[in-house]
Design a protein around this motif. Sequence first.
Motif, PDB file in Angstrom:
ATOM      1  N   ALA A  53       0.829  -1.200   0.000  1.00  0.00           N
ATOM      2  CA  ALA A  53       0.000   0.000   0.000  1.00  0.00           C
ATOM      3  C   ALA A  53       0.858   1.242   0.000  1.00  0.00           C
ATOM      4  N   GLY A  54       2.087   1.152  -0.482  1.00  0.00           N
ATOM      5  CA  GLY A  54       2.963   2.307  -0.538  1.00  0.00           C
ATOM      6  C   GLY A  54       3.781   2.443   0.722  1.00  0.00           C
ATOM      7  N   GLY A  55       5.077   2.707   0.599  1.00  0.00           N
ATOM      8  CA  GLY A  55       5.925   2.920   1.754  1.00  0.00           C
ATOM      9  C   GLY A  55       6.366   1.622   2.380  1.00  0.00           C
ATOM     10  N   PRO A  56       7.101   1.700   3.501  1.00  0.00           N
ATOM     11  CA  PRO A  56       7.569   0.491   4.184  1.00  0.00           C
ATOM     12  C   PRO A  56       6.405  -0.384   4.621  1.00  0.00           C
ATOM     13  N   GLN A  57       6.624  -1.697   4.593  1.00  0.00           N
ATOM     14  CA  GLN A  57       5.577  -2.632   4.975  1.00  0.00           C
ATOM     15  C   GLN A  57       5.466  -2.713   6.500  1.00  0.00           C
ATOM     16  N   GLN A  58       4.258  -2.975   6.966  1.00  0.00           N
ATOM     17  CA  GLN A  58       3.971  -3.041   8.394  1.00  0.00           C
ATOM     18  C   GLN A  58       3.168  -4.285   8.714  1.00  0.00           C
ATOM     19  N   SER A  59       3.435  -4.857   9.868  1.00  0.00           N
ATOM     20  CA  SER A  59       2.565  -5.888  10.411  1.00  0.00           C
ATOM     21  C   SER A  59       1.417  -5.210  11.139  1.00  0.00           C
ATOM     22  N   VAL A  60       0.408  -6.008  11.499  1.00  0.00           N
ATOM     23  CA  VAL A  60      -0.716  -5.469  12.271  1.00  0.00           C
ATOM     24  C   VAL A  60      -0.219  -4.915  13.607  1.00  0.00           C
ATOM     25  N   GLY A  61       0.681  -5.671  14.261  1.00  0.00           N
ATOM     26  CA  GLY A  61       1.197  -5.212  15.550  1.00  0.00           C
ATOM     27  C   GLY A  61       1.965  -3.915  15.442  1.00  0.00           C
ATOM     28  N   ALA A  62       2.762  -3.774  14.368  1.00  0.00           N
ATOM     29  CA  ALA A  62       3.523  -2.545  14.186  1.00  0.00           C
ATOM     30  C   ALA A  62       2.601  -1.358  13.930  1.00  0.00           C
ATOM     31  N   ALA A  63       1.539  -1.581  13.135  1.00  0.00           N
ATOM     32  CA  ALA A  63       0.577  -0.506  12.874  1.00  0.00           C
ATOM     33  C   ALA A  63      -0.144  -0.089  14.155  1.00  0.00           C
ATOM     34  N   PHE A  64      -0.514  -1.078  14.962  1.00  0.00           N
ATOM     35  CA  PHE A  64      -1.169  -0.802  16.234  1.00  0.00           C
ATOM     36  C   PHE A  64      -0.248   0.004  17.157  1.00  0.00           C
ATOM     37  N   SER A  65       1.006  -0.434  17.282  1.00  0.00           N
ATOM     38  CA  SER A  65       1.963   0.251  18.166  1.00  0.00           C
ATOM     39  C   SER A  65       2.226   1.676  17.690  1.00  0.00           C
ATOM     40  N   GLU A  66       2.338   1.835  16.389  1.00  0.00           N
ATOM     41  CA  GLU A  66       2.577   3.169  15.839  1.00  0.00           C
ATOM     42  C   GLU A  66       1.420   4.112  16.152  1.00  0.00           C
ATOM     43  N   ALA A  67       0.187   3.595  16.040  1.00  0.00           N
ATOM     44  CA  ALA A  67      -0.984   4.428  16.281  1.00  0.00           C
ATOM     45  C   ALA A  67      -1.087   4.857  17.742  1.00  0.00           C
ATOM     46  N   ILE A  68      -0.929   3.901  18.667  1.00  0.00           N
ATOM     47  CA  ILE A  68      -1.118   4.257  20.078  1.00  0.00           C
ATOM     48  C   ILE A  68       0.026   5.107  20.610  1.00  0.00           C
ATOM     49  N   ALA A  69       1.134   5.170  19.868  1.00  0.00           N
ATOM     50  CA  ALA A  69       2.224   6.053  20.275  1.00  0.00           C
ATOM     51  C   ALA A  69       2.034   7.475  19.751  1.00  0.00           C
ATOM     52  N   SER A  70       0.994   7.677  18.947  1.00  0.00           N
ATOM     53  CA  SER A  70       0.756   8.978  18.325  1.00  0.00           C
ATOM     54  C   SER A  70      -0.189   9.830  19.176  1.00  0.00           C
ATOM     55  N   ARG A  71       0.235  11.023  19.493  1.00  0.00           N
ATOM     56  CA  ARG A  71      -0.613  11.952  20.260  1.00  0.00           C
ATOM     57  C   ARG A  71      -1.865  12.315  19.468  1.00  0.00           C
ATOM     58  N   SER A  72      -1.715  12.489  18.164  1.00  0.00           N
ATOM     59  CA  SER A  72      -2.857  12.861  17.340  1.00  0.00           C
ATOM     60  C   SER A  72      -3.912  11.764  17.332  1.00  0.00           C
ATOM     61  N   PHE A  73      -3.480  10.515  17.363  1.00  0.00           N
ATOM     62  CA  PHE A  73      -4.422   9.395  17.393  1.00  0.00           C
ATOM     63  C   PHE A  73      -5.271   9.456  18.657  1.00  0.00           C
ATOM     64  N   TRP A  74      -4.667   9.758  19.787  1.00  0.00           N
ATOM     65  CA  TRP A  74      -5.413   9.856  21.044  1.00  0.00           C
ATOM     66  C   TRP A  74      -6.358  11.056  21.041  1.00  0.00           C
ATOM     67  N   LEU A  75      -5.964  12.134  20.390  1.00  0.00           N
ATOM     68  CA  LEU A  75      -6.863  13.278  20.286  1.00  0.00           C
ATOM     69  C   LEU A  75      -8.077  12.942  19.424  1.00  0.00           C
ATOM     70  N   LEU A  76      -7.856  12.171  18.353  1.00  0.00           N
ATOM     71  CA  LEU A  76      -8.988  11.715  17.546  1.00  0.00           C
ATOM     72  C   LEU A  76      -9.920  10.827  18.362  1.00  0.00           C
ATOM     73  N   LEU A  77      -9.334   9.936  19.175  1.00  0.00           N
ATOM     74  CA  LEU A  77     -10.143   9.078  20.044  1.00  0.00           C
ATOM     75  C   LEU A  77     -11.039   9.910  20.962  1.00  0.00           C
ATOM     76  N   ALA A  78     -10.466  10.933  21.570  1.00  0.00           N
ATOM     77  CA  ALA A  78     -11.227  11.754  22.516  1.00  0.00           C
ATOM     78  C   ALA A  78     -12.346  12.518  21.814  1.00  0.00           C
ATOM     79  N   GLY A  79     -12.039  13.090  20.652  1.00  0.00           N
ATOM     80  CA  GLY A  79     -13.064  13.829  19.931  1.00  0.00           C
ATOM     81  C   GLY A  79     -14.192  12.940  19.450  1.00  0.00           C
TER      82      GLY A  79
END
Length: 404
Positions: free
Chosen positions: A197-223
């Motif tokens: 899907a373009g760019g470096p390949q990711q596993s499900v676990g890597a995508a999950f870890s990347e998301a929860i480490a993102s401040r913006s992701f948590w702000l989206l969750l709250a909104g």
Amino acid sequence: MTSPSSRPSLKTVLIASGVVLTLAMGVRHGLGFWMQPISQANGWTRETYSLALAMQNLMWGVFGPFAGMAADRFGTMRVVIVGAISYMAGLVWMALVTQPALFIAGSGIFIGLALACTAFGAISGIIGRSAPPEQRSWAFGISSAAGSFGQFLMMPVEQQLISAVGWQNAFYVLAALVLLAMIPMAFYLREPPVSHAGGPQQSVGAAFSEAIASRSFWLLLAGYFVCGFQLVFIGVHLPAYLKDQGLMNPNIAVTALALIGLFNIVGSYYAGKLGGKIAKRYLLSAIYVTRAVVITVFLLAPLSAWSVYLFAAGMGVLWLSTVPLTNGIIAGIFGVKHLSMLAGMVFFSHQVGSFLGAWLGGYLYEHQGSYHIVWMITIGLGLLAALINLPIDERAVKRVAVAA
């Protein structure tokens, strides 16, 4: 990498997913019409049915990341078929079961799973992968408009079904409609496995870890939590609120909920279109603060049928307009390979809010005889969400290439 010719066209994806979303969201938005007839038939309080709808929304959120993960890995078609079967089973369950605990648990699991497999989270991945980046926000807006059209279309249909054939038979008719319409559409959502899907390949676990480490992701969750609370409280409890306030004609509530769906067709489409030109976080913030203003004006103005219709039109423009913007931000930050899973994770927060909006409305009504406090909470949360969305960073994450 799969050849583009083996993928369904964007037009095909939007039409087929539009039919699925129309039914999934349309039927779900009308379930509030069954609150009074089911409660009266079974001798329940309003809180019991409210808790059942709250459980449906919560389980929708719980199942959402897993349905999204399955859609990303095994294809949207299979997930939608499972959702259609589960939707049918849930509607039949609601028609037959009279024991409160079983009614709440069963309808929560069946309808929750069904919505997780047929609504925005599971559908978003194939839309994001089918649309080029410059059209992605617009495509998400089209899909949100389809969900809004479902609300506009199905509100009067469901209310008329209850009046014409009774509340139990109305469930049976809807169960057959969902099964017979969704499964054929699912075959148009067949897609090859996502190997790149373009760019470096990711596993499900890597995508999950990347998301929860993102401040913006948590702000989206709250909104998104606030969005769920507001929409489900209004969708479930507005008919009962209007009746409590003396507007006894049920057609007023039906028309109001239909107007919400009608005006959100416009709102969702233009939210998606503007999301390609204006920072999405600013649009989200504007939506939440405007919701707070619209609700405040509605509560302060003299109540009449026309004030209800104006409120419905105003809320309608803002109703699902958050969906294309939120999914667009997720796709822009994290890419589209695991988009359904990540959208499902954010949507889980939305559904926790939905659970509280549906349940708390019934709980406070039974204990205080009024919806006043819940309306105040709804306004306050809208202002809070407007502030929460402003610091979101929409830039794509930078990844280090993964060695073969």
